[in-house]
Design an enzyme around this catalytic site. Structure first.
Site, PDB file in Angstrom:
ATOM      1  N   TRP A   1       0.831  -1.046  -0.242  1.00  0.00           N
ATOM      2  CA  TRP A   1       0.041   0.033  -0.126  1.00  0.00           C
ATOM      3  C   TRP A   1       0.803   1.303  -0.186  1.00  0.00           C
ATOM      4  O   TRP A   1       0.573   2.294  -0.648  1.00  0.00           O
ATOM      5  CB  TRP A   1      -0.863  -0.110   1.375  1.00  0.00           C
ATOM      6  CG  TRP A   1      -1.758   1.385   1.297  1.00  0.00           C
ATOM      7  CD1 TRP A   1      -3.083   1.511   0.973  1.00  0.00           C
ATOM      8  CD2 TRP A   1      -1.307   2.406   1.980  1.00  0.00           C
ATOM      9  NE1 TRP A   1      -3.422   2.808   1.343  1.00  0.00           N
ATOM     10  CE2 TRP A   1      -2.339   3.215   1.910  1.00  0.00           C
ATOM     11  CE3 TRP A   1      -0.449   2.805   2.897  1.00  0.00           C
ATOM     12  CZ2 TRP A   1      -2.690   4.630   2.537  1.00  0.00           C
ATOM     13  CZ3 TRP A   1      -0.256   4.131   3.501  1.00  0.00           C
ATOM     14  CH2 TRP A   1      -1.464   5.099   3.203  1.00  0.00           C
ATOM     15  N   HIS A   2       1.781   1.289   0.659  1.00  0.00           N
ATOM     16  CA  HIS A   2       2.903   2.366   0.675  1.00  0.00           C
ATOM     17  C   HIS A   2       3.741   2.933  -0.571  1.00  0.00           C
ATOM     18  O   HIS A   2       4.045   3.767  -0.769  1.00  0.00           O
ATOM     19  CB  HIS A   2       3.953   2.254   1.794  1.00  0.00           C
ATOM     20  CG  HIS A   2       3.581   2.449   3.161  1.00  0.00           C
ATOM     21  ND1 HIS A   2       2.806   1.420   3.826  1.00  0.00           N
ATOM     22  CD2 HIS A   2       3.223   3.255   4.077  1.00  0.00           C
ATOM     23  CE1 HIS A   2       2.432   1.661   5.027  1.00  0.00           C
ATOM     24  NE2 HIS A   2       2.682   3.080   5.180  1.00  0.00           N
ATOM     25  N   GLY A   3       3.717   1.781  -1.562  1.00  0.00           N
ATOM     26  CA  GLY A   3       4.200   1.977  -2.494  1.00  0.00           C
ATOM     27  C   GLY A   3       4.563   0.703  -3.607  1.00  0.00           C
ATOM     28  O   GLY A   3       4.752  -0.168  -3.193  1.00  0.00           O
TER      29      GLY A   3
END
Lengths: 378, 462
Positions: B325-327
């Site tokens: 989700w962060h990248g």
């Protein structure tokens, strides 16, 4: 008195201060008048027209950009512009008919110099004809001709300054000079501050932060911009690191880059001469060495083997003369003056600046006068 | 537009605030907050406003559908369709190029190169946050936890609320529903001091601490020069504190901004570097995300209800997806896997950890988190491994140019992060002397902001 009240008050106060100061000139905040005169430049002009800036404690661009307060050399500078936005003062040109147009960059414009010490003012005083300063605007032959017409000159000289290894514009680069312009008002200044993103509170904030970034409390992130060196007589001297990297570092073989540049430069100046000749104007190319090339042979740290004279400008001067153009090469006069200065302390460039000093301008004026005399100019 | 920018502080915020409190009805205030949310978002790239509007509309309609259909396939469709659309949007904008890169790599490995061109998609800022807002709304509506709103502007105001739009906290509708319903009864003066207190503290965390650390460590991380072991640790500690002060600063400012409009946003950080084990860390770090992952992924997967192995599997899946989700990069996947593994180990250790002194557990957890941040910060895997090698094996290198300044900044940041109460533990009714001191702190922030070097918040990229 709650936090919300205090913070709101603070925001309102800074907003009002920001708004008011945006409408004011920034003369009082700059290290030299140049930046202040460039803030509100109408299209086509070099500087803001009708400006008189007095800076009692100016210092050099290198000391400023590299944030080296210890190396500042303070001087008093007056900076005046005329109705076209060029740096000319009526009382310095006086009644002398304008027969010389000076074209160039910050050297000819007189960065770091007070009005009376600029090349235009000193040349006017020396030759008795008006030398009109159009720097640092780059327009072209059409502009030179229209300015000559405006001054009623049916003959004259266009002195184009060429700095170091500069590359000339492409042949055909042309444009007209501006006519007289109105003075800039407070409303223009206010609007302009948003376009340029430079305004008094931003300058003050940056100065406050930079005052901590001198390498004592915080690292100086600007230090790489200048190289600190020392002349053989012990005088400290700042140089633009980019120039040191070109001349003092590893270079490509001279012929590989110098030859093609010479050819391009000569072709451009020939084209300019052809364009202005019908108006009775003659081109004279003034070749000015970079500060580092002029002083490199006289630096304490320079090993004897590297004490060489930059052959680029003498080579360009020879090529220009061969093409039938007038060339004034300041390399040798500057080397000689720099060497003499080791004993007298007189410098051809400011120690804290990229640009020439009043003494450097004197040397240039003498060289120009000598060449003009030899060619019967202007 | 950044919270730490002059146009926000001097134009956007005052106009939004003054007009908001001039409006009397609930509907007017919803419309105004929606409008300002879109203006705020449009400053970054107005073209992407349409995506947010589309996502909002789909979820709103799905909510209406759930009001109409109490059960059956239609209700299920109202759950599935908007979630699929949101995840498709997220997948396309965030992960399409990552997928193409990996397809190319696998095809080369198999000896049948595909050489697909990347789509070079620009990631709409905040998409990870507002899609989670809409997904949690839909799921909660389906579960009956919230009653879907019939008011389009109430819902769009919730999704596009500028305070939490681009970097969270991830606010669930149920957390803000009551304040939204009472928005016309909010009293401007009640929380104003607290609002500015949160905002001022957050601003100082970002501008004075996080950005100062960034100036010291970013050039070192960007350079490929080898680092000595101690310097590598100093730099990574610098990033550890930078990330915390940056993101928690943003969250504090968001909470403060919410309060200015009568909206209470949830706490997002609870002194995470005081955590005594990795599970405790995740109860304190980016709380709004970790609780969303817990409630909408880990627990639906089965949580800890089906035995030890299934629990570990669920933890790993949750953290891997949390990392992703962060990248869209393998470094984030590894970071997620690393934390998943830490959570599994913590669970396996169980009560035995209690025997270890609290301070030792705090230090150990902190060091493990610091090592994890290497993958989080590194632009690629080789850089991360190079950094880890410098940290974990004796290495030598050129001394840091700003070693002393970094050390001083670390001491300040460390004392605040490890020993002082967090923003939510403070009393936000400062006495006059403290109010003056805090105003001075804001003035210092303004001074830095006026230099024109405002930097975006780190979590904008996610």
């Amino acid at each position: 008195v709650g936090l919300a009240y205090l913070v709101t008050l603070l925001l309102m106060a800074t907003l009002v201060a920001d708004g008011i100061t945006r409408a004011l000139p920034i003369d009082w905040l700059t290290f030299r008048p140049w930046e202040a005169a460039l803030q509100q430049v109408p299209p086509g002009a070099a500087f803001e027209p009708h400006r008189e800036i007095d800076c009692p404690r100016c210092y050099g661009d290198l000391a400023n950009m590299a944030n080296l307060p210890r190396y500042r050399v303070y001087r008093h500078e007056r900076f005046s512009t005329d109705a076209r936005g060029y740096r000319n003062r009526a009382d310095l040109i006086g009644d002398a008919p304008v027969r010389i147009l000076l074209v160039g960059d910050s050297f000819v414009a007189g960065a770091g110099l007070t009005d009376a010490d600029t090349l235009g003012a000193k040349l006017t005083a020396r030759l008795g004809v008006g030398a009109y300063n159009t720097a640092p605007m780059v327009f072209g032959p059409t502009g030179y001709k229209s300015l000559a017409r405006a001054f009623g000159a049916t003959s004259g000289v266009v002195v184009v300054q060429h700095l170091g290894w500069a590359v000339t514009p492409a042949i055909g680069t042309d444009g007209d000079a501006p006519g007289p312009l109105p003075a800039v008002g407070a409303a223009d200044r206010f609007r302009g501050s948003f376009r340029r993103d430079v305004f008094p509170l931003r300058i003050l904030a940056n100065q406050a932060v930079k005052s901590l970034q001198t390498g004592r409390l915080l690292r100086n992130p600007f230090a790489d911009f200048a190289t600190i060196d020392e002349l053989a007589n012990g005088q400290p001297m700042l140089f633009r690191s980019a120039d040191v990297a070109v001349w003092g570092g590893a270079r490509p073989p001279f012929d590989v880059w110098a030859g093609p540049r010479w050819r391009d430069n000569v072709a451009f100046y020939q084209w300019v001469q052809e364009q202005i000749a019908p108006a009775g104007l003659r081109l004279a190319v003034l070749l000015v060495p970079h500060k580092y090339t002029a002083y490199q042979p006289f630096l304490r740290a320079t090993p004897a083997a590297r004490r060489e004279v930059d052959p680029y400008l003498p080579g360009l001067a020879a090529a220009l003369r061969q093409a039938g153009l007038v060339a004034i090469d300041l390399s040798q006069p500057f080397y000689a003056a720099a060497e003499r200065g080791l004993a007298t302390g007189e410098l051809v460039y400011w120690p804290d600046d990229t640009h020439w000093s009043p003494h450097g301008v004197d040397v240039a004026v003498a060289a120009i006068a000598e060449t003009f005399a030899a060619h019967g100019l202007p | 537009m950044l919270f730490n920018s002059l146009p926000f502080l001097y134009a956007f915020l005052p106009i939004t605030y003054v007009v908001f409190w001039q409006l009397r009805s609930r509907q007017q205030r919803y419309v105004w907050l929606t409008l300002t949310g879109y203006v705020f978002y449009g400053f970054w790239n107005y073209k992407f406003c349409a995506i947010m509007a589309g996502s909002t509309l789909v979820s709103y309609l799905a909510g209406l559908g759930m009001l109409r259909w109490r059960e059956g396939p239609a209700r299920r469709a109202c759950l599935v369709v908007p979630i699929v659309i949101d995840l498709a949007l997220l997948g396309f904008f965030k992960y399409a190029d990552f997928g193409i890169d990996n397809l190319n790599a696998v095809s080369v490995w198999l000896g049948r190169p595909l050489a697909l061109d990347p789509l070079r998609i620009v990631l709409p800022i905040g998409i990870s946050f507002y899609t989670f807002h809409t997904i949690t709304y839909i799921v909660d509506s389906y579960r009956g936890v919230v009653t879907p709103t019939r008011n389009l502007f109430e819902f769009s105001c919730y999704v596009s609320l500028f305070a939490q739009l681009v970097a969270g906290p991830i606010v669930r509708f149920r957390q803000i529903e009551r304040d939204l319903d009472d928005i016309d009864h909010a009293d401007r003066r009640v929380d104003l001091d607290a609002a500015w207190s949160f905002f001022a503290i957050g601003l100082a965390k970002k501008v004075l601490v996080a950005d100062s650390l960034a100036r010291l460590i970013d050039p070192v991380i960007a350079s490929a020069e080898p680092l000595a072991t101690l310097d590598a640790w100093l730099v990574m500690l610098g990033y550890t504190y930078q990330l915390y002060f940056d993101f928690s600063g943003y969250s504090d400012m968001a909470v403060g901004l919410g309060l200015m409009f009568g909206l209470r946003l949830p706490q997002n950080f609870n002194s995470p570097y005081k955590a005594v084990d990795p599970a405790d860390f995740w109860r304190r770090w980016h709380i709004s995300l970790s609780t969303v992952l817990r409630d909408y992924l880990y627990i639906p997967l089965g949580g800890s209800r089906f035995g030890t192995l299934a629990t570990y599997r669920n933890l790993m899946i949750t953290m891997l997806l949390g990392g992703l989700w962060h990248g869209a990069a393998w470094t984030f996947v590894i970071w997620g896997a690393y934390h998943g593994a830490l959570l599994c180990l913590t669970r396996a250790a169980g009560q035995r950890l209690e025997a270890v002194p609290v301070l030792a557990r705090q230090v150990g957890t902190f060091l493990l988190v610091v090592i994890g941040w290497v993958f989080f910060r590194a632009p690629d895997l080789p850089t991360a491994l190079r950094f880890l090698r410098s940290m974990l094996t004796p290495a030598s290198g050129e001394p840091l140019a700003d070693g002393l300044a970094l050390l001083a900044a670390l001491v300040v940041a460390g004392v605040i992060a490890h020993t002082m109460p967090n923003t939510f533990e403070l009393r936000h009714r400062p006495r006059p002397a403290l109010a003056v001191a805090m105003t001075g702190m804001v003035a210092l922030c303004l001074l830095v902001m006026y230099t024109g070097n405002a930097t975006p918040f780190l979590y904008f990229q996610f």
